[in-house]
Design a protein around this motif. Structure first.
Motif, PDB file in Angstrom:
ATOM      1  N   HIS A 264       0.814  -1.357   0.084  1.00 34.61           N
ATOM      2  CA  HIS A 264       0.158   0.161  -0.057  1.00 34.61           C
ATOM      3  C   HIS A 264       1.040   1.406  -0.289  1.00 34.61           C
ATOM      4  O   HIS A 264       0.338   2.670  -0.543  1.00 34.61           O
ATOM      5  N   ALA A 265       1.677   1.063   1.083  1.00 39.65           N
ATOM      6  CA  ALA A 265       2.535   2.043   0.971  1.00 39.65           C
ATOM      7  C   ALA A 265       3.640   2.549  -0.208  1.00 39.65           C
ATOM      8  O   ALA A 265       3.738   3.565  -0.562  1.00 39.65           O
ATOM      9  N   LYS A 266       3.582   1.558  -0.972  1.00 45.53           N
ATOM     10  CA  LYS A 266       4.226   2.186  -3.062  1.00 45.53           C
ATOM     11  C   LYS A 266       2.927   2.396  -4.048  1.00 45.53           C
ATOM     12  O   LYS A 266       3.407   2.469  -5.398  1.00 45.53           O
ATOM     13  N   THR A 267       2.029   1.778  -3.589  1.00 47.07           N
ATOM     14  CA  THR A 267       1.137   2.070  -4.529  1.00 47.07           C
ATOM     15  C   THR A 267      -0.218   3.568  -3.950  1.00 47.07           C
ATOM     16  O   THR A 267      -0.002   4.661  -4.058  1.00 47.07           O
ATOM     17  N   ALA A 268      -1.118   3.266  -3.417  1.00 48.42           N
ATOM     18  CA  ALA A 268      -2.469   3.874  -2.934  1.00 48.42           C
ATOM     19  C   ALA A 268      -1.998   4.879  -1.898  1.00 48.42           C
ATOM     20  O   ALA A 268      -2.196   6.261  -1.870  1.00 48.42           O
ATOM     21  N   PHE A 269      -0.865   4.720  -1.423  1.00 42.77           N
ATOM     22  CA  PHE A 269      -0.275   5.620   0.493  1.00 42.77           C
ATOM     23  C   PHE A 269       1.195   6.459  -0.017  1.00 42.77           C
ATOM     24  O   PHE A 269       1.388   7.185   0.193  1.00 42.77           O
ATOM     25  N   ASP A 270       1.245   6.270  -1.491  1.00 43.03           N
ATOM     26  CA  ASP A 270       2.510   6.742  -2.108  1.00 43.03           C
ATOM     27  C   ASP A 270       2.352   8.560  -2.626  1.00 43.03           C
ATOM     28  O   ASP A 270       0.883   8.333  -2.539  1.00 43.03           O
ATOM     29  N   PRO A 271       2.832   9.664  -1.750  1.00 40.01           N
ATOM     30  CA  PRO A 271       2.920  10.422  -1.750  1.00 40.01           C
ATOM     31  C   PRO A 271       1.686  11.339  -3.423  1.00 40.01           C
ATOM     32  O   PRO A 271       1.091  11.807  -3.223  1.00 40.01           O
ATOM     33  N   LYS A 272       2.622  10.639  -4.072  1.00 36.05           N
ATOM     34  CA  LYS A 272       2.144  10.993  -5.502  1.00 36.05           C
ATOM     35  C   LYS A 272       0.285  10.945  -5.576  1.00 36.05           C
ATOM     36  O   LYS A 272      -0.372  11.298  -6.498  1.00 36.05           O
ATOM     37  N   THR A 273       0.867   9.727  -5.882  1.00 35.95           N
ATOM     38  CA  THR A 273      -1.244   9.066  -5.559  1.00 35.95           C
ATOM     39  C   THR A 273      -1.986   9.552  -4.737  1.00 35.95           C
ATOM     40  O   THR A 273      -2.779  10.060  -5.315  1.00 35.95           O
ATOM     41  N   SER A 274      -1.336   9.483  -3.701  1.00 38.37           N
ATOM     42  CA  SER A 274      -2.549  10.205  -2.568  1.00 38.37           C
ATOM     43  C   SER A 274      -2.247  12.134  -3.328  1.00 38.37           C
ATOM     44  O   SER A 274      -3.716  12.383  -2.745  1.00 38.37           O
ATOM     45  N   ILE A 275      -0.899  12.594  -3.537  1.00 37.51           N
ATOM     46  CA  ILE A 275      -1.803  14.014  -3.694  1.00 37.51           C
ATOM     47  C   ILE A 275      -2.859  14.443  -5.031  1.00 37.51           C
ATOM     48  O   ILE A 275      -3.231  15.147  -4.956  1.00 37.51           O
ATOM     49  N   GLY A 276      -2.520  12.845  -5.712  1.00 37.83           N
ATOM     50  CA  GLY A 276      -3.418  13.249  -6.570  1.00 37.83           C
ATOM     51  C   GLY A 276      -5.114  13.196  -6.147  1.00 37.83           C
ATOM     52  O   GLY A 276      -5.575  13.969  -7.162  1.00 37.83           O
TER      53      GLY A 276
END
Length: 186
Positions: A166-178
C-alpha cells in the motif's frame, strides 16, 4: 451549507448509512441478522458477545501459537482487518482506536467480523505525532487486540507486506496528493 426556501438550516454533510440497511444493500444480508459494534463495544445491532469472547481468547492465549492464530482467522476477515488498521495508521486518525471504530458480522454460520472505515475528522490532524507509537501506547480493546496479533509471525509478516504494498501504491505521496487535488478541484 443547507438553505431551504432561502432559510438557513445549518451545515449538513451527506454520508452513506453504515447500519443494517447499508449491509443489506451492500452484501444482500438480512437486515435483522447482523451484529454491529461501534466505539468502545457499544452494540448498534445484534450482539457483541462473539467479539467479546474473541477478545478474551486473544488476551488469554499466546498468539504466537499457529493454532490460536488460526482460531482468530476463523473469526475475523483478516485482510479486511489489516487494511482497516493500515488506513487508520496512515491517516493518523487521532480519534481512534478507542473511538470511531465500527465492525460488523452476519449471524450466518461461518461469517467473520469485518471493520467499517468511518469518521476521519481527526485524520492528518497532527503530523508530529507518530501513529504507531500512539497505537503502541493505547490500551483500548482494539489496540490490545492488534498488539497481541503482532505476536504472531504470520500476522506480522502479512501486515508488513500489505502495508509495504500500500505504501508503494495507494499511500504513495504522488498517488495520495493526486486524489486530494482531484477532490479539492471539484
Amino acid at each position: 451549507l443547507v438553505f431551504i426556501n432561502g432559510e438557513y438550516w445549518g451545515i449538513h454533510n451527506i454520508r452513506e448509512r453504515q447500519d443494517k440497511y447499508y449491509l443489506r444493500s451492500l452484501y444482500g444480508l438480512d437486515k435483522d441478522s447482523v451484529n454491529i459494534i461501534s466505539g468502545n463495544m457499544t452494540v448498534s445491532e445484534g450482539s457483541a458477545q462473539s467479539f467479546i469472547d474473541l477478545i478474551d481468547f486473544v488476551e488469554s492465549n499466546e498468539m504466537s501459537d499457529s493454532v490460536n492464530y488460526a482460531h482468530v482467522k476463523n473469526e475475523i476477515e483478516i485482510t479486511n482487518y489489516m487494511d482497516y488498521f493500515m488506513i487508520e495508521l496512515y491517516f493518523n486518525n487521532r480519534d481512534w482506536p478507542g473511538n470511531n471504530i465500527k465492525m460488523w458480522k452476519s449471524n450466518t454460520p461461518g461469517s467473520k467480523w469485518r471493520w467499517i472505515l468511518y469518521d476521519l475528522d481527526a485524520a492528518f490532524s497532527d503530523y508530529t505525532i507518530d501513529p504507531f507509537l500512539s497505537l503502541a501506547e493505547n490500551e483500548s480493546h482494539q489496540a490490545r487486540f492488534f498488539k497481541k496479533l503482532l505476536e504472531n509471525e504470520e500476522f506480522k509478516k502479512q501486515f508488513f507486506n500489505r502495508f509495504s504494498l500500500h505504501a508503494k501504491t495507494a499511500f504513495d505521496p504522488k498517488t495520495s496528493i493526486g486524489y486530494l487535488n482531484e477532490m479539492i478541484l471539484r
